[in-house]
Design an enzyme around this catalytic site. Sequence first.
Site, PDB file in Angstrom:
ATOM      1  N   ASP A  37       1.021  -1.193   0.172  1.00 53.06           N
ATOM      2  CA  ASP A  37      -0.121  -0.131   0.384  1.00 53.06           C
ATOM      3  C   ASP A  37       1.074   0.896   0.132  1.00 53.06           C
ATOM      4  OD1 ASP A  37      -2.937   0.373   1.431  1.00 53.06           O
ATOM      5  OD2 ASP A  37      -2.207   1.994   1.076  1.00 53.06           O
ATOM      6  N   SER A 145     -14.761  -3.448 -11.874  1.00 51.19           N
ATOM      7  CA  SER A 145     -16.495  -3.201 -10.685  1.00 51.19           C
ATOM      8  C   SER A 145     -17.696  -3.042 -11.720  1.00 51.19           C
ATOM      9  CB  SER A 145     -16.090  -1.189 -10.988  1.00 51.19           C
ATOM     10  OG  SER A 145     -17.176  -0.885 -10.467  1.00 51.19           O
ATOM     11  N   TYR A 158     -14.116   6.389 -14.180  1.00 47.99           N
ATOM     12  CA  TYR A 158     -14.450   4.997 -13.523  1.00 47.99           C
ATOM     13  C   TYR A 158     -14.726   4.167 -14.451  1.00 47.99           C
ATOM     14  CZ  TYR A 158     -15.037   2.154  -9.378  1.00 47.99           C
ATOM     15  OH  TYR A 158     -14.780   0.926  -8.741  1.00 47.99           O
ATOM     16  N   LYS A 162     -12.817   0.909 -15.456  1.00 50.29           N
ATOM     17  CA  LYS A 162     -12.974  -0.154 -15.832  1.00 50.29           C
ATOM     18  C   LYS A 162     -12.925  -1.907 -16.263  1.00 50.29           C
ATOM     19  CE  LYS A 162     -11.585  -0.653 -10.804  1.00 50.29           C
ATOM     20  NZ  LYS A 162     -10.702  -0.827 -10.139  1.00 50.29           N
ATOM     21  N   THR A 193     -16.613   0.013   2.191  1.00 52.10           N
ATOM     22  CA  THR A 193     -15.449  -0.166   2.600  1.00 52.10           C
ATOM     23  C   THR A 193     -14.640   1.652   3.116  1.00 52.10           C
ATOM     24  OG1 THR A 193     -14.696   1.013   0.417  1.00 52.10           O
ATOM     25  CG2 THR A 193     -14.002  -1.715   0.973  1.00 52.10           C
TER      26      THR A 193
END
Length: 265
Positions: A37, A145, A158, A162, A193
């Site tokens: 990360d 996604s 997005y 994806k 999340t």
Amino acid sequence: MERLKDKVAVVTGAGSGIGRAAAELMSREGARVVVADYDTAAAAESAALIEKAGGLALPVTVDVTDESSIADMIAGTVREFGALNVLCNHVGGTDPRTDLDLLRMDMEEFHRAVARNVTSTLLGARHAIPHMIRAGGGSVINTASVAALVGDVLQTSYGAVKAAVVSITKSIAVQYGPQNVRCNAVAPGAVMTPALENNLPAGVIESLKKGNALPCLGAPEDIGHAMVFLASDESRYLTGQLLVVDGGMTMQSSAAPGRRAQLPA
Ligand SMILES: NC(=O)c1ccc[n+]([C@@H]2O[C@H](COP(=O)([O-])OP(=O)(O)OC[C@H]3O[C@@H](n4cnc5c(N)ncnc54)[C@H](O)[C@@H]3O)[C@@H](O)[C@H]2O)c1
């Protein structure tokens, strides 16, 4: 349970959310896990959680938009654990404040989204696959996604990035299948999340819930379990696929929530 016994797995974005859950579940199944990360403290925290539960984890600081950082992550994995069997290219997403409709979307954010979602996935696999071939095979798991499957009024970048992740998944599956390297993608629906909770107003979360066939939104573990399956030999005959884990969001008719409300009690 030891479904991933003797496997070495790298999970990017493992400092939070779905990535952390996937890393913890993979460790629980016997994998040695690199938790990568760009938030060094978050990666260390995920590694500590895994070690506390009796697993073996290596925290690594990585910026997946930087190829040399990806190369260091993969080289460090092989140096520490001697092999690489599973790569989970999980980092992604866009900034919902600037990823708007076509006429108003911020093009700088579009290019950042390509780097964070597409280039990172491509380069992660590019650096990992030679080691997988050396190990006799492996599994690349990409995070797509449901946005890759449906049009939306916002988040133009997005959806586009994806969809590109899904395409890359198929190319990798075809190109390295003969060397027993599998590549699949997971398409999460709405999963609770920090990324989702911090970015969406409460009203939208309620409407997401109504749009699911199941009566709830997803938890990070729901996606993590799918990733464990794709990492394990249980999915050894499965490649180039998109596993949609969305509570039934994209398979139901848009009329279904309204009709459900009209059903007699
Ligand atoms: N949460 C959802 O509902 C949902 C739905 C569909 C897809 N996804 C996808 O799941 C992935 C992550 O989502 P999440 O909900 O787990 O997010 P999250 O914000 O909880 O975790 C993302 C992690 O990635 C790290 N990160 C961000 N940029 C990085 C970089 N350049 N290099 C290395 N690490 C970086 C962050 O520090 C963070 O720890 C994304 O690909 C996202 O598109 C999430």
